[in-house]
Design an enzyme around this catalytic site. Structure first.
Site, PDB file in Angstrom:
ATOM      1  N   CYS A  96      50.131 -58.411  -9.720  1.00 50.58           N
ATOM      2  CA  CYS A  96      49.533 -58.756  -8.416  1.00 50.58           C
ATOM      3  C   CYS A  96      49.239 -57.548  -7.533  1.00 50.58           C
ATOM      4  CB  CYS A  96      50.433 -59.737  -7.675  1.00 50.58           C
ATOM      5  SG  CYS A  96      51.911 -58.979  -6.966  1.00 50.58           S
ATOM      6  N   CYS A 145      54.668 -62.048  -6.454  1.00 49.71           N
ATOM      7  CA  CYS A 145      54.185 -63.007  -7.461  1.00 49.71           C
ATOM      8  C   CYS A 145      55.304 -63.592  -8.323  1.00 49.71           C
ATOM      9  CB  CYS A 145      53.129 -62.358  -8.354  1.00 49.71           C
ATOM     10  SG  CYS A 145      53.793 -61.185  -9.553  1.00 49.71           S
ATOM     11  N   CYS A 165      66.070 -51.038 -13.686  1.00 55.83           N
ATOM     12  CA  CYS A 165      65.621 -50.724 -15.042  1.00 55.83           C
ATOM     13  C   CYS A 165      64.365 -51.559 -15.318  1.00 55.83           C
ATOM     14  CB  CYS A 165      66.755 -51.078 -16.002  1.00 55.83           C
ATOM     15  SG  CYS A 165      66.416 -50.667 -17.697  1.00 55.83           S
TER      16      CYS A 165
HETATM   17 FE    FE Z   1      53.622 -59.118  -8.536  1.00 54.95          FE
END
Ligand code: FE
Length: 179
Positions: A96, A145, A165
């Site tokens: 996104c 998102c 990570c």
């Molecule tokens: Fe995203």
């Protein structure tokens, strides 16, 4: 004759080096433009949260990004494109475009995945408890998102002692040199 041959090789190498750098910058810009064209949800400025189905994501994301970010797969260690890069710039969500990390919070980790000690702000990355594979972990998701980024562990360096990570595939890196 030998000297001319050596000089020619040197000039060729220097030319290739210079081309390679400009191609890298061009590739990043082109990738960003392609993603924004093909993926209507991709934006570096829109911070509104998204509620998009996996069926819809499957239509707009490259398959490798979809597999990692929507189906929560993990890329193999030491294979991603960012695990050892030290280039200055910013990291965005590959689904996104949400701004996630600055390179100044990235650190060298021997784990084989790009690692950060701090997210950009309190909303950029969110967390969920993950009990898959017989482990209890903290899953890190994009705050805009909800895409899977990786996991957060508490064995990172000061000042946060955290280690985000991340999967390289879930990140879209824009070097400071690219406008
Ligand atoms: Fe995203």
């Amino acid at each position: 004759m030998k000297l001319i041959a050596v000089c020619s090789v040197l000039i060729l190498l220097l030319t290739q080096c210079s081309n390679s750098n400009s191609q890298t910058a061009q590739t990043v810009t082109t990738t960003k433009q392609t993603m924004e064209t093909k993926n209507p949800y991709y934006s570096h400025t829109d911070t509104n949260t998204l509620d998009v189905s996996n069926d819809e994501w499957k239509k707009v994301l490259p398959d490798d990004v979809y597999q990692i970010m929507r189906l929560k797969q993990t890329e193999r260690a030491f294979t991603g494109k960012y695990w050892e890069t030290e280039t200055q710039g910013n990291y965005y969500c590959a689904s996104c475009g949400n701004h996630l990390f600055k390179s100044t919070s990235k650190f060298s980790s021997s784990c084989g995945w790009p690692s950060f000690f701090e997210q950009l702000n309190s909303k950029s990355v969110v967390f969920e408890r993950d009990t898959s594979y017989g482990m209890i972990r903290e899953e890190a998701l994009c705050g805009r998102c909800g895409g899977h980024l990786g996991h957060r562990f508490d064995d990172g360096p000061p000042p946060t002692n955290m280690r985000y990570c991340m999967n390289s595939i879930a990140l879209d890196f824009v070097p400071d040199t690219v406008k």
